[in-house]
Design a protein around this motif. Structure first.
Motif, PDB file in Angstrom:
ATOM      1  N   SER A  43       0.842  -1.201   0.000  1.00 59.40           N
ATOM      2  CA  SER A  43       0.000   0.000   0.000  1.00 59.40           C
ATOM      3  C   SER A  43       0.876   1.249   0.000  1.00 59.40           C
ATOM      4  O   SER A  43       1.814   1.360   0.812  1.00 59.40           O
ATOM      5  CB  SER A  43      -0.920   0.001   1.223  1.00 59.40           C
ATOM      6  OG  SER A  43      -1.627   1.224   1.320  1.00 59.40           O
ATOM      7  N   GLU A  52       2.939   7.343   3.016  1.00 61.04           N
ATOM      8  CA  GLU A  52       2.924   6.145   3.853  1.00 61.04           C
ATOM      9  C   GLU A  52       3.018   4.911   2.959  1.00 61.04           C
ATOM     10  O   GLU A  52       2.177   4.700   2.091  1.00 61.04           O
ATOM     11  CB  GLU A  52       1.636   6.082   4.686  1.00 61.04           C
ATOM     12  CG  GLU A  52       1.484   7.213   5.684  1.00 61.04           C
ATOM     13  CD  GLU A  52       0.208   7.085   6.492  1.00 61.04           C
ATOM     14  OE1 GLU A  52      -0.541   6.096   6.264  1.00 61.04           O
ATOM     15  OE2 GLU A  52      -0.058   7.956   7.337  1.00 61.04           O
ATOM     16  N   ASN A  54       3.327   0.755   3.126  1.00 59.54           N
ATOM     17  CA  ASN A  54       3.144  -0.379   4.032  1.00 59.54           C
ATOM     18  C   ASN A  54       3.022  -1.674   3.244  1.00 59.54           C
ATOM     19  O   ASN A  54       2.616  -1.677   2.079  1.00 59.54           O
ATOM     20  CB  ASN A  54       1.890  -0.185   4.891  1.00 59.54           C
ATOM     21  CG  ASN A  54       2.002   1.010   5.811  1.00 59.54           C
ATOM     22  OD1 ASN A  54       2.744   0.997   6.776  1.00 59.54           O
ATOM     23  ND2 ASN A  54       1.252   2.074   5.512  1.00 59.54           N
ATOM     24  N   PHE A  56       1.261  -5.518   3.729  1.00 59.81           N
ATOM     25  CA  PHE A  56       0.314  -6.286   4.535  1.00 59.81           C
ATOM     26  C   PHE A  56       0.262  -7.723   4.016  1.00 59.81           C
ATOM     27  O   PHE A  56      -0.095  -7.954   2.859  1.00 59.81           O
ATOM     28  CB  PHE A  56      -1.090  -5.663   4.456  1.00 59.81           C
ATOM     29  CG  PHE A  56      -1.164  -4.237   4.931  1.00 59.81           C
ATOM     30  CD1 PHE A  56      -1.286  -3.947   6.282  1.00 59.81           C
ATOM     31  CD2 PHE A  56      -1.102  -3.189   4.017  1.00 59.81           C
ATOM     32  CE1 PHE A  56      -1.354  -2.632   6.720  1.00 59.81           C
ATOM     33  CE2 PHE A  56      -1.166  -1.871   4.454  1.00 59.81           C
ATOM     34  CZ  PHE A  56      -1.293  -1.593   5.802  1.00 59.81           C
ATOM     35  N   GLN A  61      -5.300  -6.816   8.481  1.00 52.89           N
ATOM     36  CA  GLN A  61      -4.452  -5.674   8.813  1.00 52.89           C
ATOM     37  C   GLN A  61      -4.672  -4.524   7.822  1.00 52.89           C
ATOM     38  O   GLN A  61      -4.744  -3.361   8.217  1.00 52.89           O
ATOM     39  CB  GLN A  61      -2.980  -6.091   8.803  1.00 52.89           C
ATOM     40  CG  GLN A  61      -2.617  -7.119   9.860  1.00 52.89           C
ATOM     41  CD  GLN A  61      -1.173  -7.568   9.744  1.00 52.89           C
ATOM     42  OE1 GLN A  61      -0.459  -7.189   8.807  1.00 52.89           O
ATOM     43  NE2 GLN A  61      -0.737  -8.396  10.691  1.00 52.89           N
ATOM     44  N   PHE A  62      -4.802  -4.873   6.572  1.00 51.90           N
ATOM     45  CA  PHE A  62      -5.039  -3.834   5.565  1.00 51.90           C
ATOM     46  C   PHE A  62      -6.416  -3.204   5.735  1.00 51.90           C
ATOM     47  O   PHE A  62      -6.572  -1.982   5.655  1.00 51.90           O
ATOM     48  CB  PHE A  62      -4.897  -4.425   4.156  1.00 51.90           C
ATOM     49  CG  PHE A  62      -5.389  -3.502   3.072  1.00 51.90           C
ATOM     50  CD1 PHE A  62      -4.641  -2.401   2.689  1.00 51.90           C
ATOM     51  CD2 PHE A  62      -6.614  -3.727   2.446  1.00 51.90           C
ATOM     52  CE1 PHE A  62      -5.097  -1.542   1.692  1.00 51.90           C
ATOM     53  CE2 PHE A  62      -7.077  -2.876   1.460  1.00 51.90           C
ATOM     54  CZ  PHE A  62      -6.309  -1.779   1.083  1.00 51.90           C
ATOM     55  N   LYS A  65      -6.673  -0.597   8.317  1.00 57.04           N
ATOM     56  CA  LYS A  65      -5.920   0.637   8.069  1.00 57.04           C
ATOM     57  C   LYS A  65      -6.806   1.654   7.374  1.00 57.04           C
ATOM     58  O   LYS A  65      -7.491   1.357   6.407  1.00 57.04           O
ATOM     59  CB  LYS A  65      -4.691   0.323   7.203  1.00 57.04           C
ATOM     60  CG  LYS A  65      -3.826   1.513   6.863  1.00 57.04           C
ATOM     61  CD  LYS A  65      -3.043   1.995   8.045  1.00 57.04           C
ATOM     62  CE  LYS A  65      -2.073   3.112   7.644  1.00 57.04           C
ATOM     63  NZ  LYS A  65      -1.338   3.658   8.794  1.00 57.04           N
ATOM     64  N   LYS A  66      -6.785   2.904   7.854  1.00 63.13           N
ATOM     65  CA  LYS A  66      -7.587   3.977   7.264  1.00 63.13           C
ATOM     66  C   LYS A  66      -6.650   5.028   6.665  1.00 63.13           C
ATOM     67  O   LYS A  66      -5.698   5.463   7.313  1.00 63.13           O
ATOM     68  CB  LYS A  66      -8.489   4.630   8.320  1.00 63.13           C
ATOM     69  CG  LYS A  66      -9.417   3.649   9.041  1.00 63.13           C
ATOM     70  CD  LYS A  66     -10.408   3.003   8.076  1.00 63.13           C
ATOM     71  CE  LYS A  66     -11.336   2.051   8.817  1.00 63.13           C
ATOM     72  NZ  LYS A  66     -12.285   1.359   7.910  1.00 63.13           N
ATOM     73  N   ASN A  67      -6.941   5.399   5.437  1.00 66.57           N
ATOM     74  CA  ASN A  67      -6.124   6.405   4.751  1.00 66.57           C
ATOM     75  C   ASN A  67      -7.004   7.554   4.258  1.00 66.57           C
ATOM     76  O   ASN A  67      -7.021   7.896   3.079  1.00 66.57           O
ATOM     77  CB  ASN A  67      -5.376   5.774   3.567  1.00 66.57           C
ATOM     78  CG  ASN A  67      -4.340   4.763   4.015  1.00 66.57           C
ATOM     79  OD1 ASN A  67      -3.601   5.006   4.962  1.00 66.57           O
ATOM     80  ND2 ASN A  67      -4.295   3.631   3.336  1.00 66.57           N
ATOM     81  N   THR A  72      -4.524   6.489  -2.460  1.00 70.06           N
ATOM     82  CA  THR A  72      -3.952   5.189  -2.080  1.00 70.06           C
ATOM     83  C   THR A  72      -3.784   4.288  -3.298  1.00 70.06           C
ATOM     84  O   THR A  72      -4.726   4.073  -4.059  1.00 70.06           O
ATOM     85  CB  THR A  72      -4.839   4.484  -1.042  1.00 70.06           C
ATOM     86  OG1 THR A  72      -5.076   5.365   0.057  1.00 70.06           O
ATOM     87  CG2 THR A  72      -4.171   3.216  -0.536  1.00 70.06           C
TER      88      THR A  72
END
Length: 362
Positions: A43, A52, A54, A56, A61-62, A65-67, A72
Motif C-alpha cells: 500500500s 505512507e 506499508n 500487509f 491488517q489492511f 488501516k484507514k487512509n 492510495t
C-alpha cells in the motif's frame, strides 16, 4: 501364451477452459499457471505532504488501516488466493464479474465502467535477462481516492513511478487517483516500446541469417518469431481503442486534465500498433525470403551438377565406344590410339570449361 499388457491411465491435467466450464458467471477461479501462493498487499498512500508505504500479509491488517484524505495505491501481488480476492472485492463493493476477470489470466484487454469505479485489464510486457518477452496479466480498479492493482508476480514496470512518488518528482503527489491510474497505464504502454525494439532487433538478425546462412534452424526461428508477433499484437492491439474510450468517457472519476495526458498515451499506442503491423508483415516476408534464398541455393547446386554432367557426357560417350569388345575396330590396333583418345578427351574437357566460363555459367 502372451499376456496382455495393461498400462495405467495417466491423469490428464485440466486445461484453463475446462477449469471454468460449468461454473456460474462471477465465480472466482484462478486460471493462471503460476504456483499458488498467499496474496500480499503493498500500500502506498500519499498527498503533497504525507507518504505512507506499508506491506500487509494479512488482509485484516489492511482492512483495519484507514487512509482518509490520501490517494492510495493498493498493489495486490498474487491472485491465486481466491478467498483473499473475494474478501477484498467485497470490501470495495466490486461486481463478481470483475473479480472473475481479475483472476482470469487469459482475459483479453478490456475496460468496463461501473457506477462507482472503472475496471481495466491489460498485459504488462517486459524483457527477461534471457532476452525473452513475457506478458503478465494485470488488472486495475479506479475508485474515487484509490487505485487497486492486481498482478500475478512481484516483478513489474512501476519502479520509476514509485521513485516519482517517493521523491516528489513531477505532479503526481498533487493529483488525484485518476492521474495515478494514468501514470500506471503510461508505464505499461511505455514498456511496450522495449518489446517492440526487441522484435525489431530479432527481425534484423534473422534477415542477416536468411541472406548469409539460410539453414533449416533459421526457418524454425522465423516461425517462432511470427507466432510471438501475433501473440504480442493480440495483447497490445486493443489498448488503443480502450484508451480512446477513456478519453471519450463522461465518467466523473476521470477529470479533463487527466484526459489530456491520456491523449499522449493514445499517441504512443497508435505508434506501437503501426510498428507492430510493420513487424508482422516483415516476419511474414522473412519466410518468403528464406524459401527464395533456399531455392536460389538449390538452383546453384543444380547448375554445378548439370555443368559437370554436361562435361562428362561426351567423355563418357568416347569411353563407351572404345570400351566395346569388337574385334574389327581399327583404332584399337593403332600404336598411339590410347594417347590420342586421352588427348581428345582432355581437349574436350578444357574446351567445355572455357565455353561455360565465357557464357558465365561458371
Amino acid at each position: 501364451m502372451n499376456k496382455k499388457l495393461i498400462f495405467p491411465k495417466r491423469k490428464k491435467k485440466k486445461s484453463r477452459v475446462q477449469n471454468k466450464m460449468g461454473k456460474a458467471p462471477g465465480t472466482i477461479s484462478y486460471t493462471g499457471d503460476k504456483e499458488r501462493s498467499d496474496s500480499i498487499i503493498f500500500s502506498t498512500a500519499y498527498n503533497t505532504d504525507i507518504l505512507e508505504i506499508n506491506e500487509f500479509k494479512q488482509l485484516d491488517q489492511f482492512l483495519a488501516k484507514k487512509n482518509k484524505g490520501l490517494i492510495t495505491w493498493v498493489n495486490v501481488v498474487g491472485i491465486s488466493d481466491e478467498p483473499f480476492i473475494d474478501r477484498l472485492g467485497k470490501h470495495f463493493n466490486l461486481n463478481p464479474l470483475v473479480l472473475e476477470d481479475i483472476v482470469n489470466t487469459e482475459q483479453r484487454p478490456k475496460i468496463d465502467e461501473y457506477e462507482d469505479y472503472i475496471f481495466g485489464v491489460f498485459r504488462m510486457l517486459y524483457i527477461t535477462p534471457e532476452d525473452e518477452i513475457l506478458g503478465e496479466h494485470i488488472a486495475f480498479v479506479l475508485l474515487e481516492d484509490t487505485v487497486l492493482v492486481f498482478q500475478e508476480v512481484k516483478e513489474d514496470v512501476f519502479n520509476g513511478l514509485r521513485d516519482r512518488i517517493s521523491n516528489k518528482l513531477g505532479r503526481i503527489r498533487s493529483k488525484g487517483s485518476d492521474y495515478l491510474f494514468f501514470a500506471l497505464l503510461d508505464a505499461i504502454v511505455d514498456n511496450y516500446f522495449l518489446a517492440i525494439e526487441n522484435l525489431n532487433h530479432r527481425i534484423e538478425v534473422l534477415e542477416d541469417e536468411v541472406y548469409q546462412n539460410p539453414e533449416p534452424v533459421v526457418a524454425q526461428n522465423i516461425q517462432q518469431l511470427k507466432k510471438e508477433v501475433l501473440k504480442i499484437r493480440r495483447w497490445i492491439y486493443p489498448v488503443k481503442e480502450l484508451i480512446s474510450r477513456l478519453i471519450d468517457s463522461e465518467n466523473p472519476l476521470i477529470t479533463k486534465d487527466t484526459k489530456l495526458f491520456l491523449r499522449d498515451v493514445l499517441d504512443h499506442a497508435i505508434e506501437i500498433n503501426e510498428s507492430l503491423q510493420i513487424y508482422r508483415e516483415m516476419s511474414m516476408s522473412l519466410m518468403e525470403m528464406y524459401m527464395s534464398n533456399m531455392s536460389n541455393k538449390m538452383n546453384e547446386v543444380m547448375k554445378v551438377l548439370t555443368i559437370m554432367a554436361s562435361i562428362f557426357i561426351p567423355l563418357t560417350f568416347i569411353a563407351g565406344i572404345y570400351g566395346m569388345n569388337f574385334d574389327n575396330m581399327p583404332e584399337l590396333h593403332y600404336k598411339y590410339g590410347y594417347y590420342c583418345v586421352w588427348g581428345v578427351m582432355i581437349i574436350l574437357f578444357v574446351g567445355m570449361i572455357f565455353y561455360f566460363k565465357k557464357k558465365k555459367w561458371l
